[in-house]
Write a protein that holds these residues in place. Sequence first.
Motif, mmCIF file in Angstrom:
data_model
loop_
_atom_site.group_PDB
_atom_site.id
_atom_site.type_symbol
_atom_site.label_atom_id
_atom_site.label_comp_id
_atom_site.label_asym_id
_atom_site.label_seq_id
_atom_site.Cartn_x
_atom_site.Cartn_y
_atom_site.Cartn_z
ATOM 1 N N LEU A 38 0.798 -1.228 0.000
ATOM 2 C CA LEU A 38 0.000 0.000 0.000
ATOM 3 C C LEU A 38 0.836 1.287 0.000
ATOM 4 C CD1 LEU A 38 -3.172 -0.431 2.254
ATOM 5 C CD2 LEU A 38 -3.074 0.284 -0.134
ATOM 6 N N PRO A 39 1.796 1.456 0.912
ATOM 7 C CA PRO A 39 2.567 2.718 0.926
ATOM 8 C C PRO A 39 3.234 3.013 -0.408
ATOM 9 C CG PRO A 39 2.972 1.457 2.924
ATOM 10 C CD PRO A 39 2.201 0.552 2.004
ATOM 11 N N PHE A 40 3.840 1.982 -0.993
ATOM 12 C CA PHE A 40 4.493 2.167 -2.291
ATOM 13 C C PHE A 40 3.484 2.594 -3.357
ATOM 14 C CE2 PHE A 40 5.230 0.180 -6.456
ATOM 15 C CZ PHE A 40 6.341 0.891 -6.869
ATOM 16 N N TYR A 41 2.310 1.943 -3.372
ATOM 17 C CA TYR A 41 1.328 2.242 -4.412
ATOM 18 C C TYR A 41 0.706 3.628 -4.259
ATOM 19 C CZ TYR A 41 1.197 -1.817 -7.417
ATOM 20 O OH TYR A 41 1.508 -2.752 -8.369
ATOM 21 N N PHE A 42 0.567 4.100 -3.019
ATOM 22 C CA PHE A 42 0.074 5.467 -2.831
ATOM 23 C C PHE A 42 1.051 6.468 -3.456
ATOM 24 C CE2 PHE A 42 -2.875 4.229 0.726
ATOM 25 C CZ PHE A 42 -4.006 4.824 0.175
ATOM 26 N N ILE A 43 2.349 6.256 -3.219
ATOM 27 C CA ILE A 43 3.369 7.140 -3.799
ATOM 28 C C ILE A 43 3.385 7.003 -5.312
ATOM 29 C CG2 ILE A 43 5.843 7.605 -3.914
ATOM 30 C CD1 ILE A 43 5.996 6.540 -0.987
ATOM 31 N N PHE A 44 3.347 5.754 -5.783
ATOM 32 C CA PHE A 44 3.374 5.489 -7.226
ATOM 33 C C PHE A 44 2.160 6.115 -7.915
ATOM 34 C CE2 PHE A 44 2.575 2.257 -10.729
ATOM 35 C CZ PHE A 44 3.549 2.764 -11.566
ATOM 36 N N GLN A 45 0.971 5.921 -7.310
ATOM 37 C CA GLN A 45 -0.242 6.469 -7.912
ATOM 38 C C GLN A 45 -0.225 8.007 -7.916
ATOM 39 O OE1 GLN A 45 -4.120 6.546 -5.883
ATOM 40 N NE2 GLN A 45 -4.945 5.302 -7.554
ATOM 41 N N PHE A 46 0.320 8.605 -6.846
ATOM 42 C CA PHE A 46 0.400 10.064 -6.788
ATOM 43 C C PHE A 46 1.171 10.614 -7.981
ATOM 44 C CE2 PHE A 46 2.744 13.916 -5.671
ATOM 45 C CZ PHE A 46 1.719 14.760 -5.252
ATOM 46 N N PHE A 47 2.314 10.008 -8.277
ATOM 47 C CA PHE A 47 3.128 10.496 -9.397
ATOM 48 C C PHE A 47 2.493 10.138 -10.748
ATOM 49 C CE2 PHE A 47 6.397 10.732 -6.055
ATOM 50 C CZ PHE A 47 6.833 12.035 -6.274
ATOM 51 N N GLN A 48 1.782 9.020 -10.809
ATOM 52 C CA GLN A 48 1.035 8.702 -12.032
ATOM 53 C C GLN A 48 -0.012 9.784 -12.319
ATOM 54 O OE1 GLN A 48 -0.418 4.687 -11.040
ATOM 55 N NE2 GLN A 48 0.557 3.942 -12.910
ATOM 56 N N LEU A 49 -0.803 10.097 -11.301
ATOM 57 C CA LEU A 49 -1.865 11.099 -11.469
ATOM 58 C C LEU A 49 -1.280 12.472 -11.798
ATOM 59 C CD1 LEU A 49 -4.284 10.135 -8.540
ATOM 60 C CD2 LEU A 49 -4.413 9.462 -10.940
ATOM 61 N N LEU A 50 -0.144 12.781 -11.183
ATOM 62 C CA LEU A 50 0.519 14.063 -11.447
ATOM 63 C C LEU A 50 1.031 14.116 -12.880
ATOM 64 C CD1 LEU A 50 1.085 16.556 -9.670
ATOM 65 C CD2 LEU A 50 3.382 15.640 -9.272
ATOM 66 N N TRP A 51 1.599 13.013 -13.347
ATOM 67 C CA TRP A 51 2.146 12.936 -14.705
ATOM 68 C C TRP A 51 1.050 13.124 -15.760
ATOM 69 C CZ3 TRP A 51 6.632 12.982 -17.240
ATOM 70 C CH2 TRP A 51 6.662 12.515 -18.559
ATOM 71 N N PHE A 52 -0.103 12.479 -15.528
ATOM 72 C CA PHE A 52 -1.186 12.550 -16.509
ATOM 73 C C PHE A 52 -2.118 13.747 -16.304
ATOM 74 C CE2 PHE A 52 -0.404 7.840 -16.564
ATOM 75 C CZ PHE A 52 0.031 7.769 -17.884
ATOM 76 N N LEU A 53 -1.898 14.524 -15.249
ATOM 77 C CA LEU A 53 -2.813 15.620 -14.892
ATOM 78 C C LEU A 53 -3.108 16.593 -16.041
ATOM 79 C CD1 LEU A 53 -4.511 17.009 -12.714
ATOM 80 C CD2 LEU A 53 -2.442 18.258 -12.012
ATOM 81 N N PRO A 54 -2.102 17.057 -16.802
ATOM 82 C CA PRO A 54 -2.399 18.026 -17.874
ATOM 83 C C PRO A 54 -3.377 17.497 -18.923
ATOM 84 C CG PRO A 54 -0.043 17.985 -17.411
ATOM 85 C CD PRO A 54 -0.643 16.825 -16.663
ATOM 86 N N LYS A 55 -3.393 16.167 -19.134
ATOM 87 C CA LYS A 55 -4.272 15.582 -20.146
ATOM 88 C C LYS A 55 -5.570 15.019 -19.556
ATOM 89 C CE LYS A 55 -0.493 14.166 -23.240
ATOM 90 N NZ LYS A 55 0.130 13.011 -23.945
ATOM 91 N N THR A 56 -5.695 14.998 -18.243
ATOM 92 C CA THR A 56 -6.830 14.356 -17.587
ATOM 93 C C THR A 56 -8.074 15.234 -17.616
ATOM 94 O OG1 THR A 56 -5.366 13.133 -16.098
ATOM 95 C CG2 THR A 56 -7.679 13.318 -15.444
ATOM 96 N N SER A 57 -9.179 14.659 -18.095
ATOM 97 C CA SER A 57 -10.455 15.381 -18.109
ATOM 98 C C SER A 57 -11.341 14.982 -16.929
ATOM 99 C CB SER A 57 -11.206 15.109 -19.416
ATOM 100 O OG SER A 57 -11.422 13.714 -19.591
ATOM 101 N N GLN A 58 -11.245 13.700 -16.504
ATOM 102 C CA GLN A 58 -12.017 13.223 -15.354
ATOM 103 C C GLN A 58 -11.432 11.913 -14.851
ATOM 104 O OE1 GLN A 58 -16.017 11.477 -16.163
ATOM 105 N NE2 GLN A 58 -15.707 12.120 -18.290
ATOM 106 N N TYR A 59 -11.886 11.531 -13.643
ATOM 107 C CA TYR A 59 -11.424 10.292 -13.020
ATOM 108 C C TYR A 59 -12.605 9.325 -12.872
ATOM 109 C CZ TYR A 59 -7.419 13.179 -11.786
ATOM 110 O OH TYR A 59 -6.322 14.018 -11.847
ATOM 111 N N LEU A 60 -12.308 8.041 -13.040
ATOM 112 C CA LEU A 60 -13.299 6.986 -12.873
ATOM 113 C C LEU A 60 -12.667 5.896 -12.011
ATOM 114 C CD1 LEU A 60 -16.046 5.652 -13.643
ATOM 115 C CD2 LEU A 60 -14.896 4.717 -15.663
ATOM 116 N N CYS A 61 -13.378 5.456 -10.977
ATOM 117 C CA CYS A 61 -12.864 4.415 -10.088
ATOM 118 C C CYS A 61 -13.861 3.267 -10.025
ATOM 119 C CB CYS A 61 -12.650 4.948 -8.674
ATOM 120 S SG CYS A 61 -11.692 6.480 -8.570
#
Length: 342
Positions: A38-61
């Motif tokens: 979990l700790p690793f994936y929270f960090i990994f996901q944070f940088f994933q979301l940050l990387w794709f942020l300029p192109k992101t229109s919405q989130y789906l979970c």
Amino acid sequence: MIIYTFPVRTAFIDRDLEMISPVADIRPLEFTQSPIQLPFYFIFQFFQLLWFLPKTSQYLCFFGGYHSVLPVLFGRVFGKKCTIQAGGTDCINMPEIGYGNFRKKWLRKATVYSFKNCSLILPVAEALVKQEYSFDPRINSKQGLLNLIPDLKTPIQVIPNGFDTGFWKDLGEKRRAFSFISVATGTSNSTRAVVKGYDLIEKLAENHPEWTFTLAGDSNYLSPNSNVKVLGRLKSTELLKLYNSHQFYLQLSTSEGFPNALGEAMACGCVPIGSAVGAIPEIIGNTGFILLRKDLSGLEVIFKFIDPVRTLKLSEKASLRISKEFNFGLRKEKLLKALSLT
């Protein structure tokens, strides 16, 4: 671009991608179900979301939980829509059988935060919104989002699953009398086996050694009965053949959202026998049998009403019900509209 996050990739995820990808760019980002990671994936996901942020229109979970916390937070901070599809365990609190997000302190906090702060909740079944549970008397009757989060204000729209009935269909093949099938993953875990109703199935198999049972999805599951055949994960084409060779489909779950395998099996002409939980009664309708309480004697009574003529009629009705009420096109239309893609 739509960022689609989920704890584990399933056939359900693949169908959503199939529905959405022709009309919008969608990027699947798998999380983890491992507490250690979990700790690793929270960090990994944070940088994933940050990387794709300029192109992101919405989130789906898919599901609310640990994996939805950061997409919800990013959605609020950067003014982007975040939709959560509630699927089952994220709307349940059943510590009596070790099931449901709400039985664990930190997972409950993550789930509550996600549902209260997202833009829209799309449960796959009405029972996940609010239900008076009564199938297993050991379990608290107050289940569903509105019972577990009384101050929830997020908009909710129920969109049931849909099935490709051009693929999942009755092939007209001969079925062995009193042959039963049930499909679930992870059932080598004893808690998961109870959640999926395997404890009842095993008792039924023990009482009827002349009947045949197939349990597919986890090759590590161990059955004490010689008339139970255990298979691992199967391809869709293999499942299609299996459904078409069995007479009945058993969905005797202690808890359930909207079971995909039940819909697939019905589309293929299996007569459904299901528990009165989640969307199971809604899916089955008048095409099979509903077990109101978790009780072997009640399950046995069902078979007093079964004969070859009635079974054939129910088989036809089950296949027709899925094609009319729960087809792929209906879900696609509603989902695309909810995501503002039409």
